[in-house]
Design a protein around this motif. Structure first.
Motif, PDB file in Angstrom:
ATOM      1  N   ILE A 292       0.833  -1.202   0.000  1.00 50.91           N
ATOM      2  CA  ILE A 292       0.000   0.000   0.000  1.00 50.91           C
ATOM      3  C   ILE A 292       0.868   1.253   0.000  1.00 50.91           C
ATOM      4  CG2 ILE A 292      -1.636   1.342   1.377  1.00 50.91           C
ATOM      5  CD1 ILE A 292      -2.905  -1.287   2.244  1.00 50.91           C
ATOM      6  N   MET A 293       1.912   1.276   0.831  1.00 49.20           N
ATOM      7  CA  MET A 293       2.757   2.467   0.941  1.00 49.20           C
ATOM      8  C   MET A 293       3.498   2.745  -0.366  1.00 49.20           C
ATOM      9  SD  MET A 293       4.287   2.040   4.805  1.00 49.20           S
ATOM     10  CE  MET A 293       5.393   3.435   4.560  1.00 49.20           C
TER      11      MET A 293
ATOM     12  N   ASN B  75       2.885   1.625  -3.466  1.00 54.81           N
ATOM     13  CA  ASN B  75       2.014   1.915  -4.613  1.00 54.81           C
ATOM     14  C   ASN B  75       1.363   3.282  -4.488  1.00 54.81           C
ATOM     15  OD1 ASN B  75       1.903  -0.477  -6.525  1.00 54.81           O
ATOM     16  ND2 ASN B  75       1.545  -1.519  -4.582  1.00 54.81           N
ATOM     17  N   LEU B  76       0.993   3.691  -3.272  1.00 55.81           N
ATOM     18  CA  LEU B  76       0.498   5.056  -3.077  1.00 55.81           C
ATOM     19  C   LEU B  76       1.578   6.080  -3.401  1.00 55.81           C
ATOM     20  CD1 LEU B  76      -1.656   4.917   0.191  1.00 55.81           C
ATOM     21  CD2 LEU B  76      -2.441   5.449  -2.128  1.00 55.81           C
ATOM     22  N   LEU B  77       2.816   5.777  -2.998  1.00 55.18           N
ATOM     23  CA  LEU B  77       3.932   6.676  -3.290  1.00 55.18           C
ATOM     24  C   LEU B  77       4.140   6.805  -4.798  1.00 55.18           C
ATOM     25  CD1 LEU B  77       6.390   8.344  -2.335  1.00 55.18           C
ATOM     26  CD2 LEU B  77       7.687   6.205  -2.274  1.00 55.18           C
ATOM     27  N   ILE B  78       4.072   5.680  -5.506  1.00 53.55           N
ATOM     28  CA  ILE B  78       4.273   5.706  -6.953  1.00 53.55           C
ATOM     29  C   ILE B  78       3.152   6.470  -7.643  1.00 53.55           C
ATOM     30  CG2 ILE B  78       4.308   4.248  -9.011  1.00 53.55           C
ATOM     31  CD1 ILE B  78       5.748   2.161  -7.231  1.00 53.55           C
ATOM     32  N   ILE B  79       1.898   6.211  -7.238  1.00 55.70           N
ATOM     33  CA  ILE B  79       0.774   6.915  -7.856  1.00 55.70           C
ATOM     34  C   ILE B  79       0.866   8.409  -7.591  1.00 55.70           C
ATOM     35  CG2 ILE B  79      -1.730   7.227  -7.749  1.00 55.70           C
ATOM     36  CD1 ILE B  79      -1.980   4.232  -7.297  1.00 55.70           C
ATOM     37  N   GLY B  80       1.256   8.786  -6.366  1.00 55.97           N
ATOM     38  CA  GLY B  80       1.379  10.207  -6.048  1.00 55.97           C
ATOM     39  C   GLY B  80       2.475  10.899  -6.833  1.00 55.97           C
ATOM     40  N   VAL B  81       3.637  10.244  -6.923  1.00 57.06           N
ATOM     41  CA  VAL B  81       4.771  10.868  -7.613  1.00 57.06           C
ATOM     42  C   VAL B  81       4.575  10.843  -9.123  1.00 57.06           C
ATOM     43  CG1 VAL B  81       7.244  10.684  -8.055  1.00 57.06           C
ATOM     44  CG2 VAL B  81       6.371  10.370  -5.745  1.00 57.06           C
ATOM     45  N   VAL B  82       4.245   9.668  -9.677  1.00 56.30           N
ATOM     46  CA  VAL B  82       4.095   9.549 -11.126  1.00 56.30           C
ATOM     47  C   VAL B  82       2.866  10.322 -11.607  1.00 56.30           C
ATOM     48  CG1 VAL B  82       3.764   7.937 -13.033  1.00 56.30           C
ATOM     49  CG2 VAL B  82       5.273   7.338 -11.145  1.00 56.30           C
ATOM     50  N   GLY B  83       1.812  10.335 -10.794  1.00 55.27           N
ATOM     51  CA  GLY B  83       0.588  11.000 -11.216  1.00 55.27           C
ATOM     52  C   GLY B  83       0.644  12.511 -11.136  1.00 55.27           C
ATOM     53  N   PHE B  84       1.455  13.062 -10.224  1.00 56.30           N
ATOM     54  CA  PHE B  84       1.418  14.506  -9.997  1.00 56.30           C
ATOM     55  C   PHE B  84       2.767  15.196 -10.189  1.00 56.30           C
ATOM     56  CE2 PHE B  84      -1.975  12.643  -7.408  1.00 56.30           C
ATOM     57  CZ  PHE B  84      -3.064  13.365  -7.852  1.00 56.30           C
ATOM     58  N   HIS B  85       3.854  14.447 -10.235  1.00 51.82           N
ATOM     59  CA  HIS B  85       5.169  15.090 -10.316  1.00 51.82           C
ATOM     60  C   HIS B  85       5.997  14.654 -11.521  1.00 51.82           C
ATOM     61  CE1 HIS B  85       4.761  16.902  -6.313  1.00 51.82           C
ATOM     62  NE2 HIS B  85       4.254  15.739  -5.913  1.00 51.82           N
TER      63      HIS B  85
ATOM     64  N   LEU C  96      -2.270  -1.682  -6.101  1.00 52.92           N
ATOM     65  CA  LEU C  96      -2.835  -1.036  -4.912  1.00 52.92           C
ATOM     66  C   LEU C  96      -4.168  -1.680  -4.530  1.00 52.92           C
ATOM     67  CD1 LEU C  96      -2.693   1.206  -2.791  1.00 52.92           C
ATOM     68  CD2 LEU C  96      -3.806   2.728  -4.421  1.00 52.92           C
ATOM     69  N   LEU C  97      -4.998  -1.997  -5.518  1.00 49.71           N
ATOM     70  CA  LEU C  97      -6.255  -2.686  -5.233  1.00 49.71           C
ATOM     71  C   LEU C  97      -6.002  -4.029  -4.550  1.00 49.71           C
ATOM     72  CD1 LEU C  97      -8.492  -2.141  -8.406  1.00 49.71           C
ATOM     73  CD2 LEU C  97      -8.950  -1.350  -6.096  1.00 49.71           C
ATOM     74  N   ALA C  98      -5.023  -4.762  -5.055  1.00 47.02           N
ATOM     75  CA  ALA C  98      -4.739  -6.085  -4.491  1.00 47.02           C
ATOM     76  C   ALA C  98      -4.212  -5.983  -3.069  1.00 47.02           C
ATOM     77  CB  ALA C  98      -3.734  -6.819  -5.377  1.00 47.02           C
ATOM     78  N   THR C  99      -3.257  -5.110  -2.840  1.00 54.86           N
ATOM     79  CA  THR C  99      -2.679  -5.001  -1.506  1.00 54.86           C
ATOM     80  C   THR C  99      -3.666  -4.386  -0.512  1.00 54.86           C
ATOM     81  OG1 THR C  99      -1.664  -2.898  -2.222  1.00 54.86           O
ATOM     82  CG2 THR C  99      -0.293  -4.871  -2.298  1.00 54.86           C
TER      83      THR C  99
ATOM     84  N   LEU D 210       2.536 -11.241  -3.349  1.00 52.52           N
ATOM     85  CA  LEU D 210       3.886 -10.668  -3.303  1.00 52.52           C
ATOM     86  C   LEU D 210       4.262 -10.024  -4.628  1.00 52.52           C
ATOM     87  CD1 LEU D 210       6.543 -10.293  -1.762  1.00 52.52           C
ATOM     88  CD2 LEU D 210       7.227 -12.578  -2.527  1.00 52.52           C
ATOM     89  N   ASN D 211       3.678 -10.500  -5.731  1.00 52.23           N
ATOM     90  CA  ASN D 211       3.972  -9.901  -7.032  1.00 52.23           C
ATOM     91  C   ASN D 211       3.559  -8.439  -7.076  1.00 52.23           C
ATOM     92  OD1 ASN D 211       4.881 -10.399  -9.827  1.00 52.23           O
ATOM     93  ND2 ASN D 211       2.782  -9.869 -10.350  1.00 52.23           N
ATOM     94  N   SER D 212       2.478  -8.086  -6.375  1.00 48.19           N
ATOM     95  CA  SER D 212       2.029  -6.691  -6.321  1.00 48.19           C
ATOM     96  C   SER D 212       2.979  -5.818  -5.515  1.00 48.19           C
ATOM     97  CB  SER D 212       0.621  -6.615  -5.706  1.00 48.19           C
ATOM     98  OG  SER D 212      -0.300  -7.334  -6.485  1.00 48.19           O
ATOM     99  N   VAL D 213       3.764  -6.428  -4.642  1.00 48.92           N
ATOM    100  CA  VAL D 213       4.756  -5.688  -3.866  1.00 48.92           C
ATOM    101  C   VAL D 213       6.051  -5.528  -4.651  1.00 48.92           C
ATOM    102  CG1 VAL D 213       6.048  -5.649  -1.681  1.00 48.92           C
ATOM    103  CG2 VAL D 213       3.708  -6.535  -1.730  1.00 48.92           C
TER     104      VAL D 213
END
Length: 364
Positions: free
Chosen positions: A42-43, A45-55, A73-76, A292-295
């Motif tokens: 969760i941490m 994937n949220l970090l990636i979505i925040g950075v890639v999506g907005f920066h 993120l949905l899976a985790t 674990l693949n989602s991580v």
């Protein structure tokens, strides 16, 4: 409620008969592993979505990464509910509807991940094989439409698993969130055991081919083509590229192969045989490895890119600087308020001390 009796008997032998029995060391380890995977996934994937999506500037790669991170993120995010299911002695307490939704999220991520990894591999292959075509037609709009199609196909593939998922009460007091292949029976005469076996094997092989074997074949062929073209052109493959390709294939196989192996074994093994019983017991652990693949996906596809890592560090640094600046501003405001109150107090004291002096001067 009609259900497949063989599945119920199998699951009765697969779980402890005492619902209040103490958790074994293996269960505690699995539950802890679920919690760890969920938190990290969760941490990051949220970090990636925040950075890639907005920066990060919109590009083809960023669109792929955003969709992959959204699926992971949905899976985790659904993993804590499965952890609760295991912690309560493998009994489902959240209702039938949420059982179907929760299970569908797992299967949706399975299909989306496989389709996206295959599409990313084909995209990289086309960039090398058809550079002129890629320069002219490979754009954000096209990749966005492909991602919409991938999500649509994944939803269609997930519908059968949603339909046949159900809560099954057992005589032991357990409530299973499991398959009920007896739902939606045909209108004509049928044999319940044969119907359940056909549906069970059909869904198992559907997952095996669509979510694992076909994407894996596309990934291997795409990167093999890229390697062949680069070698034919006399281009030296960078070590980072070779390492990334090997990591992608190995991680995809190691994470999903155990799950599909035990699913096929449970569906094809003789009823009540040792392999079928062992497969039913091993499936929760195999599903954990699949999660674990989602991580690992963000680590492979994102953190291996130095530019994106610098963006993430810069973004985190900017956040910390903003927090520190706000704290310093608050500290300066408080200090200023304290100095003003001290000055006011001093002025009051001086005023009090000056009043008797004036009276003395008037008397003199």
């Amino acid at each position: 409620m009609a259900s497949c009796p063989s599945n119920q008997k199998l699951n009765i032998t697969s779980y402890p008969l005492n619902q209040t029995a103490k958790l074994t060391s293996l269960n505690v380890f699995t539950i802890s592993l679920h919690g760890l995977f969920s938190t990290i996934g969760i941490m990051e994937n949220l970090l990636i979505i925040g950075v890639v999506g907005f920066h990060v500037r919109r590009s083809v790669i960023s669109i792929w990464i955003l969709n992959l991170a959204a699926s992971d993120l949905l899976a985790t995010a659904s993993l804590p509910f499965f952890t609760l299911y295991m912690a309560k002695g493998n009994t489902w307490t959240l209702g039938t509807t949420f059982c179907r939704i929760h299970s569908s999220v797992f299967f949706l991520n399975m299909f989306v991940s496989g389709f996206l990894l295959a599409a990313i591999s084909m995209d990289r292959c086309l960039v090398v094989l058809k550079p002129v075509w890629a320069q002219n037609y490979r754009n954000i709009q096209l990749v966005g439409k492909i991602c919409v199609v991938i999500w649509g196909l994944a939803v269609i593939c997930t519908i059968p698993f949603y339909m046949f998922r159900d809560t099954i009460p057992l005589p032991t007091g357990h409530i299973l969130c499991y398959y009920n292949y007896a739902r939606f029976p045909p209108s004509g005469p049928y044999d319940l055991a044969s119907l359940c076996k056909q549906r069970k094997e059909g869904l198992a092989f559907m997952k095996l081919f669509l979510a694992f074997l076909i994407p894996l074949l596309i990934i291997i062929l795409s990167y093999a083509a890229v390697n062949t073209i680069l070698a034919r052109r006399g281009c030296r493959r960078p070590f980072r590229f070779v390492r990334l390709v090997v990591a992608i294939v190995v991680t995809f196989v190691l994470c999903w192969a155990p799950y599909h192996f035990f699913i096929i074994a449970e569906a094809m093994a003789p009823k009540k045989g040792h392999l079928q019983v062992f497969s039913a017991k091993a499936l929760p652990i195999a599903a954990t490895i699949g999660f674990l693949n989602s991580v690992l996906n963000p680590i492979l596809y994102v953190f291996s890119c130095p530019d994106l890592c610098n963006k993430i560090r810069h973004s985190l640094g900017a956040v910390m600087e903003s927090v520190l600046a706000e704290d310093l501003a608050e500290l300066a405001r408080r200090c200023s308020t304290a100095r003003s109150s001290i000055s006011t107090s001093e002025m009051g004291l001086r005023h009090k001390n000056s009043v008797p002096t004036l009276k003395t001067e008037e008397q003199e």
